[in-house]
Design a protein around this motif. Sequence first.
Motif, short mmCIF file in Angstrom:
data_model
loop_
_atom_site.label_atom_id
_atom_site.label_comp_id
_atom_site.label_asym_id
_atom_site.label_seq_id
_atom_site.Cartn_x
_atom_site.Cartn_y
_atom_site.Cartn_z
N VAL A 1 0.87 -1.17 0.00
CA VAL A 1 0.00 0.00 0.00
C VAL A 1 0.91 1.22 0.00
O VAL A 1 1.60 1.50 0.98
N THR A 2 0.91 1.95 -1.12
CA THR A 2 1.84 3.08 -1.24
C THR A 2 1.27 4.37 -0.67
O THR A 2 2.01 5.19 -0.13
N ARG A 3 -0.04 4.55 -0.78
CA ARG A 3 -0.63 5.82 -0.33
C ARG A 3 -2.10 5.57 0.02
O ARG A 3 -2.79 4.79 -0.61
N THR B 1 -9.43 5.81 0.02
CA THR B 1 -8.86 5.48 -1.28
C THR B 1 -7.44 5.00 -1.07
O THR B 1 -6.60 5.75 -0.57
N ALA B 2 -7.18 3.74 -1.44
CA ALA B 2 -5.86 3.16 -1.24
C ALA B 2 -5.22 2.89 -2.60
O ALA B 2 -5.86 2.36 -3.50
N TYR B 3 -3.96 3.27 -2.72
CA TYR B 3 -3.20 3.03 -3.94
C TYR B 3 -2.25 1.87 -3.68
O TYR B 3 -1.46 1.90 -2.73
N LEU B 4 -2.33 0.86 -4.54
CA LEU B 4 -1.57 -0.37 -4.36
C LEU B 4 -0.48 -0.50 -5.40
O LEU B 4 -0.71 -0.23 -6.58
N SER B 5 0.69 -0.93 -4.98
CA SER B 5 1.77 -1.27 -5.89
C SER B 5 1.88 -2.79 -5.87
O SER B 5 2.09 -3.39 -4.81
N ILE B 6 1.73 -3.39 -7.05
CA ILE B 6 1.68 -4.84 -7.14
C ILE B 6 2.88 -5.32 -7.95
O ILE B 6 3.16 -4.81 -9.03
#
Length: 111
Positions: free
Chosen positions: A35-37, A48-53
């Motif tokens: 979870v980056t932000r 609102t969650a921004y994911l790095s996969i």
Amino acid sequence: MQETRQNRICRLLQKELSLIFQSQTRAMRGVMVSVTRVRVSPDLSICTAYLSIFPSEKSEELLQNIQRNTSQVRYELGTRVRNQLRIIPELRFFIDDSLDYIERIDELLQK
């Protein structure tokens, strides 16, 4: 501009969501979700969650799987933060492709 309480809740949700995804992806070898932000609406009803996969080839497939299981993720988040938050916010997930963007710029600069 976010206020102090919103920032504190963002950090709490980011930490707990990352722990949830870490435990869920432990069974899948070679996949990492971070979870980056996290952003929270002013009334704390929407997160609102921004994911790095990693790997990025599987990102769309994993994001769709996460969005299908949003209610389970929200329930688990609720059990973890029930003492800190009265209402668990609605969760929205998006892919954070900033690392791919940076990598692409580096490739172009190398040429």
